[in-house]
Design a protein around this motif. Structure first.
Motif, PDB file in Angstrom:
ATOM      1  N   LYS A   1      40.614  30.894  19.169  1.00 16.68           N
ATOM      2  CA  LYS A   1      40.269  29.678  18.424  1.00 16.68           C
ATOM      3  C   LYS A   1      41.316  29.397  17.350  1.00 16.68           C
TER       4      LYS A   1
ATOM      5  N   ARG B   1      42.404  26.907  13.988  1.00 23.05           N
ATOM      6  CA  ARG B   1      41.641  26.544  12.799  1.00 23.05           C
ATOM      7  C   ARG B   1      40.763  25.316  13.042  1.00 23.05           C
ATOM      8  N   SER B   2      41.078  24.530  14.049  1.00 20.63           N
ATOM      9  CA  SER B   2      40.258  23.347  14.336  1.00 20.63           C
ATOM     10  C   SER B   2      38.982  23.715  15.083  1.00 20.63           C
ATOM     11  N   TYR B   3      38.930  24.915  15.701  1.00 23.06           N
ATOM     12  CA  TYR B   3      37.748  25.326  16.453  1.00 23.06           C
ATOM     13  C   TYR B   3      36.851  26.270  15.671  1.00 23.06           C
ATOM     14  N   VAL B   4      37.327  26.814  14.554  1.00 25.37           N
ATOM     15  CA  VAL B   4      36.515  27.745  13.776  1.00 25.37           C
ATOM     16  C   VAL B   4      35.570  26.952  12.883  1.00 25.37           C
ATOM     17  N   SER B   5      34.306  27.334  12.884  1.00 25.60           N
ATOM     18  CA  SER B   5      33.318  26.615  12.073  1.00 25.60           C
ATOM     19  C   SER B   5      33.462  26.988  10.597  1.00 25.60           C
ATOM     20  N   GLY B   6      33.075  26.065   9.739  1.00 24.16           N
ATOM     21  CA  GLY B   6      33.138  26.305   8.303  1.00 24.16           C
ATOM     22  C   GLY B   6      34.427  25.779   7.708  1.00 24.16           C
TER      23      GLY B   6
ATOM     24  N   ASN C   1      34.751  23.575   5.210  1.00 23.04           N
ATOM     25  CA  ASN C   1      34.761  22.125   5.005  1.00 23.04           C
ATOM     26  C   ASN C   1      35.150  21.713   3.592  1.00 23.04           C
TER      27      ASN C   1
ATOM     28  N   THR D   1      41.221  25.419   2.525  1.00 18.99           N
ATOM     29  CA  THR D   1      40.099  25.822   3.377  1.00 18.99           C
ATOM     30  C   THR D   1      40.138  27.331   3.557  1.00 18.99           C
TER      31      THR D   1
ATOM     32  N   ARG E   1      39.375  28.651   6.345  1.00 23.77           N
ATOM     33  CA  ARG E   1      39.587  28.877   7.779  1.00 23.77           C
ATOM     34  C   ARG E   1      41.068  28.756   8.153  1.00 23.77           C
TER      35      ARG E   1
END
Length: 276
Positions: free
Chosen positions: A53, A55-60, A62, A78, A80
C-alpha cells in the motif's frame, strides 16, 4: 549420427545402440536460445500478485499531527507518510503480468538444443515400449533402478498418453512423466537423465504433423476428397432455381396497366385590355 543406449522394457541394456533421428538430433546446441526459453518459462510461472500500500491506500492521516509552526519540531502533514511507522510504502511491488512471449520457431529450436545437449552428454536413454499392467509405483521404480537411474532427476517421455505410466510416476518426487510432444526445453534441462520410448523417436521424423499413430498423423496420411468444381456448383444452383420455378402456377394474372390521368389543357391566356 548420434547414438543412444537402448534398453528393453524390462530394463536390460541391449548390445546395439539406437541411432537417433537426424532431423531432431543434429548435435547443435544453441545456448542463447536455451537461455531465452528458460527465462521465458520461468517468467510465465510467476503470478505477479504481490502488492503493498502506498500512502494513498493507507487509512488515516487526514489531519496534521501538530501545527505548522511554534512547536520546535519539523513540519509534518500526515502520519501516513513513508517515513512514519504505519505509513505507506515507497516503490513497493504492485500486481503486474510477467508473461513474455517467444516465437514458435525459437521455442522449437530451444527444445531441439536441449535434447541434443542431453544426447551429447550420454544422458538420453531409449527404452522399448513401457507397458505396465497396472498403475504401480513399484514397477516403474524397479525399471529405473535396473537402468541405474534411481536417485537422479528423471524425465520419462512416452510415445503417447500412457495412463498407467503417468499414475506410476507421480508419487516419485524426482520423476516427471509426460508425452514426448509435450516436453519443453526447461523440462529437458531440469532433468539429469531423459528416458524416451522408442516409438516416440521413430515418429519424430513426422515433424509438427504429430506422432506416429496419433489422430493428426492418420488424418495427414489419409487423402482428402477434392472439393467440387465451380462449374458443378453453378449447375446445381441453376437446377434448384428451375425446380422452384416449376412449382409456381404457370399462368399468372397480368396486372392491368394503370390508367393515365388526362393531360390538362393549357389555360387560355387572358387578353390584355386595350387601353382606351
Amino acid at each position: 549420427m548420434i547414438e543412444a543406449p537402448l534398453y528393453s522394457a524390462a530394463g536390460a541394456r541391449q548390445k546395439t545402440a539406437f541411432a537417433l533421428p537426424g532431423d531432431v538430433f543434429d548435435g547443435t546446441v544453441h545456448e542463447p536460445v536455451l537461455h531465452q526459453a528458460v527465462k521465458t518459462y520461468l517468467n510465465n510461472q510467476r503470478q505477479g500478485t504481490a502488492k503493498t500500500k502506498t500512502r494513498s491506500y493507507v487509512s488515516g492521516g487526514n489531519q496534521k499531527p501538530w501545527r505548522q509552526k511554534g512547536t520546535g519540531r519539523a513540519r509534518q502533514g500526515t502520519t501516513r507518510a513513508p517515513h512514519w511507522r504505519g505509513g505507506g510504502i515507497v516503490f513497493g511491488p504492485i500486481p503486474r503480468d510477467y508473461r513474455t512471449r517467444i516465437p514458435r520457431k525459437v521455442r522449437q529450436l530451444a527444445r531441439r538444443s536441449a535434447l541434443n545437449a542431453r544426447a551429447r552428454e550420454e544422458a538420453l536413454l531409449v527404452v522399448e515400449a513401457i507397458e505396465l499392467p497396472e498403475p504401480k509405483t513399484r514397477l516403474l521404480a524397479g525399471l529405473l533402478e535396473k537402468m541405474g537411474l534411481l536417485g537422479k532427476k528423471i524425465l520419462v517421455l512416452s510415445h503417447g498418453l500412457n495412463r498407467n505410466l503417468v499414475l506410476s510416476g507421480r508419487n516419485i518426487p524426482s520423476v516427471e512423466v509426460m508425452r514426448f510432444a509435450d516436453a519443453s526445453a526447461y523440462d529437458v534441462l531440469w532433468s539429469d537423465a531423459v528416458v524416451v520410448e522408442r516409438g516416440a523417436l521413430d515418429g519424430a521424423a513426422l515433424g509438427a504433423a504429430g506422432e506416429a499413430g496419433s489422430p493428426g498423423a492418420r488424418e495427414a496420411a489419409t487423402p482428402r476428397a477434392k472439393p467440387p468444381a465451380a462449374g458443378k456448383k453453378a449447375a446445381a444452383r441453376t437446377a434448384r432455381k428451375a425446380a422452384k420455378a416449376a412449382k409456381q402456377p404457370a399462368a399468372r394474372k397480368a396486372k392491368a396497366p394503370a390508367k393515365k390521368a388526362p393531360a390538362r389543357k393549357p389555360a387560355a391566356r387572358k387578353k390584355k385590355k386595350e387601353s382606351k
